[in-house]
Scaffold this motif. Structure first.
Motif, PDB file in Angstrom:
ATOM      1  N   GLY A 204      45.300  34.279  40.479  1.00 50.17           N
ATOM      2  CA  GLY A 204      44.299  34.944  39.650  1.00 50.17           C
ATOM      3  C   GLY A 204      42.961  34.996  40.384  1.00 50.17           C
ATOM      4  O   GLY A 204      42.858  34.780  41.582  1.00 50.17           O
ATOM      5  N   LEU A 205      41.934  35.296  39.630  1.00 47.93           N
ATOM      6  CA  LEU A 205      40.600  35.363  40.212  1.00 47.93           C
ATOM      7  C   LEU A 205      40.172  33.972  40.671  1.00 47.93           C
ATOM      8  O   LEU A 205      40.304  32.990  39.939  1.00 47.93           O
ATOM      9  N   GLY A 206      39.665  33.910  41.894  1.00 49.10           N
ATOM     10  CA  GLY A 206      39.243  32.636  42.451  1.00 49.10           C
ATOM     11  C   GLY A 206      37.757  32.383  42.260  1.00 49.10           C
ATOM     12  O   GLY A 206      37.015  33.170  41.642  1.00 49.10           O
ATOM     13  N   ASP A 207      37.309  31.263  42.818  1.00 46.38           N
ATOM     14  CA  ASP A 207      35.910  30.892  42.666  1.00 46.38           C
ATOM     15  C   ASP A 207      34.979  31.770  43.503  1.00 46.38           C
ATOM     16  O   ASP A 207      33.774  31.777  43.276  1.00 46.38           O
ATOM     17  N   GLY A 208      35.529  32.510  44.459  1.00 46.39           N
ATOM     18  CA  GLY A 208      34.678  33.417  45.233  1.00 46.39           C
ATOM     19  C   GLY A 208      34.084  34.508  44.362  1.00 46.39           C
ATOM     20  O   GLY A 208      32.904  34.884  44.538  1.00 46.39           O
ATOM     21  N   VAL A 209      34.861  35.015  43.422  1.00 45.48           N
ATOM     22  CA  VAL A 209      34.338  36.037  42.508  1.00 45.48           C
ATOM     23  C   VAL A 209      33.270  35.441  41.601  1.00 45.48           C
ATOM     24  O   VAL A 209      32.240  36.072  41.317  1.00 45.48           O
ATOM     25  N   ALA A 210      33.490  34.210  41.166  1.00 44.80           N
ATOM     26  CA  ALA A 210      32.491  33.547  40.326  1.00 44.80           C
ATOM     27  C   ALA A 210      31.184  33.351  41.095  1.00 44.80           C
ATOM     28  O   ALA A 210      30.087  33.530  40.539  1.00 44.80           O
ATOM     29  N   ASN A 211      31.289  33.005  42.375  1.00 45.06           N
ATOM     30  CA  ASN A 211      30.080  32.853  43.179  1.00 45.06           C
ATOM     31  C   ASN A 211      29.337  34.180  43.339  1.00 45.06           C
ATOM     32  O   ASN A 211      28.104  34.225  43.300  1.00 45.06           O
ATOM     33  N   ALA A 212      30.096  35.262  43.527  1.00 46.12           N
ATOM     34  CA  ALA A 212      29.455  36.571  43.688  1.00 46.12           C
ATOM     35  C   ALA A 212      28.755  37.012  42.403  1.00 46.12           C
ATOM     36  O   ALA A 212      27.612  37.483  42.432  1.00 46.12           O
ATOM     37  N   VAL A 213      29.455  36.829  41.267  1.00 45.80           N
ATOM     38  CA  VAL A 213      28.848  37.220  39.993  1.00 45.80           C
ATOM     39  C   VAL A 213      27.636  36.343  39.688  1.00 45.80           C
ATOM     40  O   VAL A 213      26.575  36.835  39.262  1.00 45.80           O
ATOM     41  N   GLY A 214      27.782  35.045  39.915  1.00 49.21           N
ATOM     42  CA  GLY A 214      26.644  34.149  39.669  1.00 49.21           C
ATOM     43  C   GLY A 214      25.472  34.449  40.593  1.00 49.21           C
ATOM     44  O   GLY A 214      24.305  34.395  40.171  1.00 49.21           O
ATOM     45  N   GLY A 215      25.756  34.785  41.854  1.00 57.38           N
ATOM     46  CA  GLY A 215      24.677  35.126  42.771  1.00 57.38           C
ATOM     47  C   GLY A 215      23.934  36.383  42.344  1.00 57.38           C
ATOM     48  O   GLY A 215      22.695  36.442  42.412  1.00 57.38           O
ATOM     49  N   GLY A 216      24.660  37.403  41.896  1.00 57.84           N
ATOM     50  CA  GLY A 216      24.004  38.623  41.429  1.00 57.84           C
ATOM     51  C   GLY A 216      23.147  38.374  40.197  1.00 57.84           C
ATOM     52  O   GLY A 216      22.036  38.913  40.085  1.00 57.84           O
ATOM     53  N   LEU A 217      23.634  37.525  39.275  1.00 60.07           N
ATOM     54  CA  LEU A 217      22.852  37.213  38.076  1.00 60.07           C
ATOM     55  C   LEU A 217      21.607  36.409  38.425  1.00 60.07           C
ATOM     56  O   LEU A 217      20.540  36.610  37.830  1.00 60.07           O
ATOM     57  N   LEU A 218      21.728  35.488  39.381  1.00 62.04           N
ATOM     58  CA  LEU A 218      20.553  34.730  39.803  1.00 62.04           C
ATOM     59  C   LEU A 218      19.504  35.637  40.444  1.00 62.04           C
ATOM     60  O   LEU A 218      18.297  35.429  40.263  1.00 62.04           O
TER      61      LEU A 218
ATOM     62  N   VAL B 293      31.971  44.301  40.904  1.00 63.55           N
ATOM     63  CA  VAL B 293      32.661  45.027  39.829  1.00 63.55           C
ATOM     64  C   VAL B 293      33.590  46.091  40.409  1.00 63.55           C
ATOM     65  O   VAL B 293      34.715  46.294  39.917  1.00 63.55           O
ATOM     66  N   LEU B 294      33.139  46.779  41.458  1.00 59.63           N
ATOM     67  CA  LEU B 294      33.993  47.780  42.094  1.00 59.63           C
ATOM     68  C   LEU B 294      35.260  47.139  42.664  1.00 59.63           C
ATOM     69  O   LEU B 294      36.360  47.702  42.548  1.00 59.63           O
ATOM     70  N   TRP B 295      35.131  45.978  43.263  1.00 56.47           N
ATOM     71  CA  TRP B 295      36.311  45.278  43.779  1.00 56.47           C
ATOM     72  C   TRP B 295      37.258  44.895  42.634  1.00 56.47           C
ATOM     73  O   TRP B 295      38.485  45.035  42.760  1.00 56.47           O
ATOM     74  N   MET B 296      36.727  44.426  41.530  1.00 55.98           N
ATOM     75  CA  MET B 296      37.568  44.047  40.386  1.00 55.98           C
ATOM     76  C   MET B 296      38.318  45.251  39.840  1.00 55.98           C
ATOM     77  O   MET B 296      39.494  45.150  39.447  1.00 55.98           O
ATOM     78  N   VAL B 297      37.654  46.396  39.813  1.00 57.88           N
ATOM     79  CA  VAL B 297      38.325  47.607  39.336  1.00 57.88           C
ATOM     80  C   VAL B 297      39.478  47.985  40.260  1.00 57.88           C
ATOM     81  O   VAL B 297      40.600  48.314  39.808  1.00 57.88           O
ATOM     82  N   ARG B 298      39.265  47.932  41.572  1.00 61.33           N
ATOM     83  CA  ARG B 298      40.322  48.297  42.529  1.00 61.33           C
ATOM     84  C   ARG B 298      41.462  47.299  42.500  1.00 61.33           C
ATOM     85  O   ARG B 298      42.648  47.686  42.588  1.00 61.33           O
ATOM     86  N   VAL B 299      41.153  46.032  42.375  1.00 60.28           N
ATOM     87  CA  VAL B 299      42.225  45.031  42.297  1.00 60.28           C
ATOM     88  C   VAL B 299      43.016  45.196  41.004  1.00 60.28           C
ATOM     89  O   VAL B 299      44.259  45.066  40.986  1.00 60.28           O
ATOM     90  N   GLY B 300      42.328  45.486  39.916  1.00 60.59           N
ATOM     91  CA  GLY B 300      43.038  45.722  38.653  1.00 60.59           C
ATOM     92  C   GLY B 300      43.957  46.933  38.734  1.00 60.59           C
ATOM     93  O   GLY B 300      45.054  46.931  38.171  1.00 60.59           O
ATOM     94  N   GLN B 301      43.531  47.976  39.439  1.00 55.59           N
ATOM     95  CA  GLN B 301      44.396  49.141  39.622  1.00 55.59           C
ATOM     96  C   GLN B 301      45.608  48.813  40.501  1.00 55.59           C
ATOM     97  O   GLN B 301      46.711  49.309  40.252  1.00 55.59           O
ATOM     98  N   ALA B 302      45.401  47.982  41.517  1.00 58.95           N
ATOM     99  CA  ALA B 302      46.505  47.647  42.425  1.00 58.95           C
ATOM    100  C   ALA B 302      47.485  46.669  41.794  1.00 58.95           C
ATOM    101  O   ALA B 302      48.704  46.783  41.990  1.00 58.95           O
TER     102      ALA B 302
END
Length: 212
Positions: free
Chosen positions: A110-124, A90-99
């Motif tokens: 746009g957002l790639g599958d790496g972000v989806a893997n990170a979010v899915g891993g945290g939820l798992l 989430v912190l990375w998404m905030v910084r990228v959105g600001q940039a």
């Protein structure tokens, strides 16, 4: 036991997805391993990063915490690892959105599958912590619920039960005053009886007859 096994599998799968995510595209075709850790706190730049100093570092730390939590069957450690992965994502998404001014999803820019893997891993990881039952409770239910056995001897403050009396109290109602007759030492002991032995030269008592 079954819940711990299922939760451990989910947690390990989440940790694997989180560690693998920096090697995938995160935004605009740029891999997560190209973002420096300091960029997450000071702003996203175009400077590249070493793998050890990239966003992979907190994810590897989360994977290590996950392994320790699975071995110790600690739900807290597994949940902590999930919060670390989601927090840095989430912190990375905030910084990228600001940039970038805005975030786009899908497509080449746009957002790639790496972000989806990170979010899915945290939820798992969080789901695994919820499924796990943790360590089993002690078999002694009295200790689990805070009960302690009653003391058998009186304590120093006098709160314990009194010690059992070795003999019945004669003053109590209905109790016999004496269970057996006590010996009295003031009685006279007659001592052994003495018997006179008969004299062999003395004639026996009785009528005397004529002598032969």
């Amino acid at each position: 036991m079954v819940r711990n096994v299922i939760g451990s599998i989910l947690a390990l799968a989440g940790a694997t997805a989180a560690v693998w995510s920096p090697f995938r595209a995160w935004y605009d075709g740029r891999h997560g391993s190209d973002y420096r850790i300091e960029d997450l706190f000071g702003g996203i730049t175009d400077a590249g990063a070493e793998v050890i100093g990239s966003i992979l570092l907190p994810f590897a730390f989360a994977a290590l915490v996950t392994l320790i939590g699975v071995v110790l069957r600690s739900r807290l450690l597994v949940a902590l690892a999930g919060l670390v992965v989601l927090g840095f994502t989430v912190l990375w998404m905030v910084r990228v959105g600001q940039a970038e001014g805005s975030l786009t999803v899908g497509g080449g820019a746009g957002l790639g599958d790496g972000v989806a893997n990170a979010v899915g891993g945290g939820l798992l990881l969080l789901l695994g912590a919820l499924v796990m039952s943790g360590r089993g409770r002690s078999r002694d239910t009295r200790l689990d619920h805070g009960y302690a056995p009653a003391p058998t001897h009186p304590t120093l403050d006098g709160t314990g039960p009194p010690a059992p009396a070795p003999y019945p109290d004669p003053s109590s109602a209905g109790a016999p005053t004496r269970t057996m007759e006590e010996p009295r030492w003031d009685r006279q002991d007659p001592g052994p009886q003495q018997w006179d032995a008969p004299d062999p030269h003395q004639e026996p008592d009785g009528p005397r007859g004529p002598r032969p």
